[in-house]
Design an enzyme around this catalytic site. Structure first.
Site, PDB file in Angstrom:
ATOM      1  N   SER A 147       0.937  -1.221   0.161  1.00 25.82           N
ATOM      2  CA  SER A 147      -0.085  -0.227  -0.081  1.00 25.82           C
ATOM      3  C   SER A 147       0.759   1.153  -0.179  1.00 25.82           C
ATOM      4  O   SER A 147       1.754   1.609  -0.778  1.00 25.82           O
ATOM      5  CB  SER A 147      -0.946  -0.122   1.087  1.00 25.82           C
ATOM      6  OG  SER A 147      -1.837   1.204   1.145  1.00 25.82           O
ATOM      7  N   ASP A 223      -9.954  -5.516  -3.853  1.00 23.53           N
ATOM      8  CA  ASP A 223      -9.344  -4.666  -2.828  1.00 23.53           C
ATOM      9  C   ASP A 223     -10.192  -3.389  -2.645  1.00 23.53           C
ATOM     10  O   ASP A 223     -10.682  -2.799  -3.716  1.00 23.53           O
ATOM     11  CB  ASP A 223      -8.102  -4.122  -3.468  1.00 23.53           C
ATOM     12  CG  ASP A 223      -7.204  -3.238  -2.447  1.00 23.53           C
ATOM     13  OD1 ASP A 223      -7.746  -2.203  -1.997  1.00 23.53           O
ATOM     14  OD2 ASP A 223      -5.730  -3.522  -2.345  1.00 23.53           O
ATOM     15  N   HIS A 256      -7.404  -6.087   0.662  1.00 24.82           N
ATOM     16  CA  HIS A 256      -6.121  -5.236   0.811  1.00 24.82           C
ATOM     17  C   HIS A 256      -5.369  -5.739   2.083  1.00 24.82           C
ATOM     18  O   HIS A 256      -4.570  -5.067   2.598  1.00 24.82           O
ATOM     19  CB  HIS A 256      -6.652  -3.918   0.978  1.00 24.82           C
ATOM     20  CG  HIS A 256      -5.492  -2.778   0.890  1.00 24.82           C
ATOM     21  ND1 HIS A 256      -4.901  -2.528  -0.289  1.00 24.82           N
ATOM     22  CD2 HIS A 256      -5.004  -2.097   1.874  1.00 24.82           C
ATOM     23  CE1 HIS A 256      -4.060  -1.358  -0.029  1.00 24.82           C
ATOM     24  NE2 HIS A 256      -4.148  -1.144   1.182  1.00 24.82           N
TER      25      HIS A 256
END
Length: 278
Positions: A147, A223, A256
């Site tokens: 991320s 995600d 995610h």
């Protein structure tokens, strides 16, 4: 530089440790995790630097990703720093996506952030110098992250040609200058000059990249941040225009979370091990 070991746990024949030190670059006390596989007792090993995402510390990756098993298998030291400077005297913001826990792996130029928020220099220079002076490692480095940390890994590798032998990312923010997370952070840390933003944007850096270090990027198709913050298609387009090698893998059903990272971290460590030992 004084190192204080604050955690020491046996893991897959090696040791999962956490150290504390005073950072001259950041002007505060910092923690970083280091996994020393069993081979570290006999030889100097390559180092994979892992950069975590928003709200994380050095703990998230070492507790959730299951990387130690693969690092032991391949003989790779794994170093995971905190995601920002910390402490009472360090500027902060009540939002989760700015301030402490959200350093974005850049050197801030705007107040009140500039005094401490120099994570790029910390990751590229100060931390490796500390690791290479104190542990059984060689000068082969790889970098990866998730991320915000995936953004950090890509931009640091692209912006420092010759410093890393391998780079990969999970669910990276590939074009922070074009998405809300990055626009907010860059406005605060770097000010309004978008020319400065481009130096911390993987899609911008690809336009002038002098090194063709292959990129490995994994992205979950469900995600929750895919369409609004991550936009991997922009990385694919930028790599195609720059004729830059990219392996972009989209995974149905994955989100995610660290469940996603744990599912593919073994393949990433194998990727890095091959490149760093070549």
């Amino acid at each position: 530089m004084n190192l204080e070991r604050i955690e020491h746990r046996a893991c897959f024949g090696g040791w999962q440790d956490v150290y504390r030190h005073d950072s001259a670059v950041l002007g505060c006390t910092m923690n970083f995790a280091v996994y020393l596989p069993p081979q570290a007792g006999q030889e100097r090993l390559p180092v994979l630097y892992w950069l975590s995402g928003l709200t994380c510390t050095e703990q998230n990756f070492i507790a959730k990703a299951g990387a130690q098993r693969y690092a032991a298998e391949h003989g790779v030291v794994v170093v995971a720093p905190d995601t920002s400077p910390r402490g009472e005297g360090v500027a902060d913001d009540p939002a989760y996506d700015l301030g402490q826990g959200a350093g974005f792996y850049l050197n801030a130029t705007e107040q009140p952030w500039a005094a401490h928020y120099r994570m790029r220099d910390y990751v590229v220079d100060e931390l490796p110098a500390l690791v290479e002076a104190n542990f059984s490692v060689n000068d082969a480095r790889g970098i990866s992250g998730h991320s915000m940390g995936g953004h950090g890994a890509l931009t640091i590798a692209l912006g420092n040609p010759g410093r890393y032998r391998s780079v990969s990312a999970f669910s990276p923010i590939v074009a922070p200058a074009k998405v809300p997370w990055g626009e907010k952070a860059f406005s605060a840390y770097l000010g309004p000059d978008r020319a400065q933003w481009a130096r911390h944007d993987a899609t911008g850096l690809l336009k002038t990249a002098s090194e063709r270090l292959p990129l490995l990027v994994d992205q979950g198709e469900v995600d929750e941040f895919l369409a609004t913050q991550l936009k991997p298609e922009l990385l694919r387009e930028a790599c195609a225009k720059a004729n830059h090698p990219l392996t972009l893998r989209l995974h149905p059903g994955y989100d995610h979370s660290y469940y996603f990272v744990a599912s593919f971290i073994g393949e990433h460590i194998a990727w890095h091990a091959r490149a760093m030992k070549a």
